[in-house]
Scaffold this active site. Structure first.
Site, mmCIF file in Angstrom:
data_model
loop_
_atom_site.group_PDB
_atom_site.id
_atom_site.type_symbol
_atom_site.label_atom_id
_atom_site.label_comp_id
_atom_site.label_asym_id
_atom_site.label_seq_id
_atom_site.Cartn_x
_atom_site.Cartn_y
_atom_site.Cartn_z
ATOM 1 N N GLY A 178 -121.047 -89.643 71.879
ATOM 2 C CA GLY A 178 -121.147 -88.681 72.873
ATOM 3 C C GLY A 178 -122.594 -88.445 72.912
ATOM 4 O O GLY A 178 -123.508 -89.217 72.633
ATOM 5 N N HIS A 441 -144.752 -90.282 98.025
ATOM 6 C CA HIS A 441 -144.854 -91.791 97.882
ATOM 7 C C HIS A 441 -145.824 -91.759 96.904
ATOM 8 O O HIS A 441 -146.964 -91.266 97.319
ATOM 9 C CB HIS A 441 -144.657 -92.373 98.821
ATOM 10 C CG HIS A 441 -144.862 -93.877 98.561
ATOM 11 N ND1 HIS A 441 -144.028 -94.830 97.857
ATOM 12 C CD2 HIS A 441 -145.951 -94.784 98.263
ATOM 13 C CE1 HIS A 441 -144.452 -95.812 97.458
ATOM 14 N NE2 HIS A 441 -145.670 -95.942 97.939
HETATM 15 P P1 NAI Z 1 -118.823 -85.281 72.292
HETATM 16 O O1 NAI Z 1 -117.614 -84.658 72.580
HETATM 17 O O2 NAI Z 1 -119.823 -85.276 73.433
HETATM 18 O O3 NAI Z 1 -118.595 -86.529 71.892
HETATM 19 C C1 NAI Z 1 -117.896 -87.065 70.756
HETATM 20 C C2 NAI Z 1 -117.352 -88.298 70.482
HETATM 21 O O4 NAI Z 1 -116.704 -88.581 69.451
HETATM 22 C C3 NAI Z 1 -116.362 -88.718 71.845
HETATM 23 O O5 NAI Z 1 -116.824 -89.936 72.544
HETATM 24 C C4 NAI Z 1 -114.933 -89.035 70.956
HETATM 25 O O6 NAI Z 1 -114.286 -90.019 71.556
HETATM 26 C C5 NAI Z 1 -115.644 -89.605 69.619
HETATM 27 N N1 NAI Z 1 -114.766 -89.371 68.494
HETATM 28 C C6 NAI Z 1 -113.894 -88.578 68.018
HETATM 29 N N2 NAI Z 1 -113.257 -88.497 67.147
HETATM 30 C C7 NAI Z 1 -113.586 -89.798 66.719
HETATM 31 C C8 NAI Z 1 -112.936 -90.776 65.572
HETATM 32 N N3 NAI Z 1 -112.273 -90.235 64.737
HETATM 33 N N4 NAI Z 1 -113.592 -91.806 65.668
HETATM 34 C C9 NAI Z 1 -114.485 -92.372 66.502
HETATM 35 N N5 NAI Z 1 -115.008 -91.857 67.539
HETATM 36 C C10 NAI Z 1 -114.457 -90.406 67.786
HETATM 37 O O7 NAI Z 1 -119.728 -84.481 71.240
HETATM 38 P P2 NAI Z 1 -120.937 -84.340 70.729
HETATM 39 O O8 NAI Z 1 -121.989 -85.618 70.839
HETATM 40 O O9 NAI Z 1 -120.830 -84.170 69.164
HETATM 41 O O10 NAI Z 1 -121.708 -83.312 71.155
HETATM 42 C C11 NAI Z 1 -121.171 -82.056 71.128
HETATM 43 C C12 NAI Z 1 -121.357 -81.064 72.262
HETATM 44 O O11 NAI Z 1 -122.757 -80.828 72.161
HETATM 45 C C13 NAI Z 1 -121.064 -81.679 73.357
HETATM 46 O O12 NAI Z 1 -120.227 -80.730 74.207
HETATM 47 C C14 NAI Z 1 -122.219 -82.040 74.365
HETATM 48 O O13 NAI Z 1 -122.290 -81.813 75.566
HETATM 49 C C15 NAI Z 1 -123.314 -80.832 73.787
HETATM 50 N N6 NAI Z 1 -124.612 -81.488 73.553
HETATM 51 C C16 NAI Z 1 -125.385 -81.561 74.784
HETATM 52 C C17 NAI Z 1 -126.528 -82.214 74.822
HETATM 53 C C18 NAI Z 1 -127.164 -82.239 75.922
HETATM 54 O O14 NAI Z 1 -126.954 -81.795 76.986
HETATM 55 N N7 NAI Z 1 -128.264 -83.120 76.116
HETATM 56 C C19 NAI Z 1 -127.283 -82.721 73.572
HETATM 57 C C20 NAI Z 1 -126.412 -82.564 72.404
HETATM 58 C C21 NAI Z 1 -125.218 -81.918 72.310
#
Ligand code: NAI
Length: 462
Positions: A178, A441
């Site tokens: 993610g 541009h």
């Molecule tokens: P996420 O929900 O974006 O991704 C988590 C990933 O982990 C998914 O692809 C899922 O399939 C995988 N996963 C879950 N269980 C698993 C397992 N047992 N084995 C292997 N893979 C597994 O969560 P993330 O990256 O932790 O982010 C959390 C939140 O923080 C999100 O809602 C994100 O949008 C937000 N965030 C946003 C940012 C930005 O806008 N730039 C930066 C950092 C976080």
């Protein structure tokens, strides 16, 4: 005991923005924060520190990859990790102090400590009790752990521990492809760490337009990040000098193990509402732990509201900010509103990836007739001049009306470029409206215009 019009619990992007706007609208406002610094997860252990490290390591990558191509010879910087972390801390402090200043300027009272809500209309902070006509839960979220994985924030870390590692690890396994996994994975890959991302699904970045996600994975692979997809992590165990991660491949249920110095668990976040006393108060919750609210952020308890990561919707700082502003207006007797159809999402890697509105998959699923306008940054002179011509802009528009339904960008400054499409969508613009708008541009934005042109009679530089 002090009496306020509004007490906001939590000073993250949702809470502090709500506090400032409510004060600007003439309400007597307090904001409770126990962390010791304002700004919440985003400023202290999230968006801002990760962007500082992404910035530093992006420059390092530039030196190694591109300097000699531009005739800049002999540069070979070494990494002083302690100094890089100190730079990151300075960035955090500058921003959190900035919010303290804004609180003073707007006469928002900062109640220092952790809040509980003993009864409707009451907030307790330490031994002090306060009353308020309105109370706002803006307590955000925390990393959600995985069964069989014990986080120690040294060897098995969440995004918080990943920002303060004692040294740059030789190897890192990231669980979850993610946003957090890919941003922090990029930081360490650029510092020379061998990064392997283990992801449950068969593609990275769930929810992203599939074509963009595929291109993104290809680019990250070229940058040295390894991916093991379709792999369900079963557990992770820390030893003296590293950790073992056990996973099963979903296609054949075969069991595997991978070792690394550090394991980053990035498998999502969950609402953080522990200790507020919501259960005793009888606040209705959703099955996934969010506070249940109506369209105006109201809970089932009179005068109690909730916003941001604590309620349903994408866990994004800017979504929380918008909700904070809208709720402040509602509490001041105005008409606050958030357009959930136009909330951009950005991944701050190099290249950046940004999106707004519908993905192609979502439109297909709905049976919505659409057309696609695509333009590669290979046709953008500015992107070519800075070695960032990988990637493209993709605009999705209604097949009949030409109204823009979504946009997906992978390329330089995508996180900024996306906003011209956001504004266009807010105004209900057609792709042709965007295409007829003069773009300076040479800019990266020209690629957005070209993609809009591609929805009609065709791009010029394709
Ligand atoms: P996420 O929900 O974006 O991704 C988590 C990933 O982990 C998914 O692809 C899922 O399939 C995988 N996963 C879950 N269980 C698993 C397992 N047992 N084995 C292997 N893979 C597994 O969560 P993330 O990256 O932790 O982010 C959390 C939140 O923080 C999100 O809602 C994100 O949008 C937000 N965030 C946003 C940012 C930005 O806008 N730039 C930066 C950092 C976080």
């Amino acid at each position: 005991m002090a009496e306020f019009d509004v007490i906001i619990i939590g000073a993250g992007p949702g809470g502090y923005v709500c506090a400032i706007r409510a004060a600007q609208l003439g309400l007597k406002v307090a904001c409770v924060e126990g962390r010791g610094a304002l700004g919440g997860t985003c400023l202290n252990v999230g968006c801002i520190p990760s962007k500082a490290l992404l910035n530093a390591t992006h420059h390092l990558h530039e030196v190694h990859e591109n300097f000699e191509k531009m005739g800049l010879m002999g540069a070979n910087p070494t990494v002083d990790w302690a100094k890089m972390l100190a730079y990151k801390d300075d960035v955090i402090n500058g921003n959190t102090k900035g919010i303290e200043f804004l609180f003073k300027k707007n006469k928002v009272t900062w109640l220092k400590g952790w809040a509980t809500i003993p009864a409707a209309g009451q907030v307790k902070v330490g031994d002090e009790a306060h009353t308020a006509k309105n109370i706002v839960i803006a307590t955000g979220s925390e990393p959600s752990s995985l069964p069989g994985v014990t986080v120690d924030e040294q060897i098995i870390v969440t995004s918080t521990g990943a920002l303060t590692l004692g040294a740059v690890p030789k190897s890192m396994v990231v669980i979850g492809a993610g946003v957090i996994g890919l941003e922090m994975g990029s930081v360490y890959a650029r510092l020379g760490t061998q990064v392997t991302v283990v992801e449950y699904l068969d593609a990275i970045t769930p929810g992203m337009d599939a074509e963009v996600a595929k291109a993104f994975q290809k680019i990250l692979t070229k940058q040295g990040i390894k991916f093991i997809l379709g792999a369900a992590v079963q557990g992770a165990e820390a030893g003296k000098s590293g950790a073992k991660v056990a996973y099963k491949l979903r296609k054949d249920d075969s069991a595997h193990e991978i070792e690394a110095d550090v394991v980053l668990v990035a498998t999502g976040r969950k609402p953080y509402v522990n200790g507020l006393g919501l259960e005793a108060l009888g606040v209705e919750m959703l099955p996934r732990g969010q506070v249940k609210t109506d369209d105006h952020f109201a809970t089932n308890i009179k005068g109690l509201y909730a916003i941001g990561d604590a309620i349903i919707g994408p866990m994004l700082a800017h979504k929380a900010e918008d909700e904070g502003m809208a709720l402040a207006e509602i509490m001041a007797g105005k008409h606050g509103h958030v357009n959930y159809g136009v909330i951009p999402g950005v991944v701050y890697t190099t290249p950046e990836v940004a999106s707004v509105g519908a993905t192609e998959e979502q439109l297909k699923e709905k049976g919505h007739a659409y057309k696609v306008g695509k333009f590669s940054f290979m046709g953008n002179a500015r992107a070519k001049a800075v070695f960032q011509a990988e990637g493209f802009v993709k605009i999705l528009a209604d097949k009949d009306t030409d109204r823009i339904l979504g946009a997906h960008i992978i390329g330089p400054m995508a996180g900024d470029l996306i906003h011209e499409v956001c504004v266009a969508m807010e105004f209900g613009a057609s792709a042709q409206d965007l295409a007829l708008t003069c773009h300076a541009h040479p800019t990266y934005s020209e690629a957005v215009r070209e993609a809009a042109l591609a929805c009609g009679d065709g791009a010029i530089h394709a």
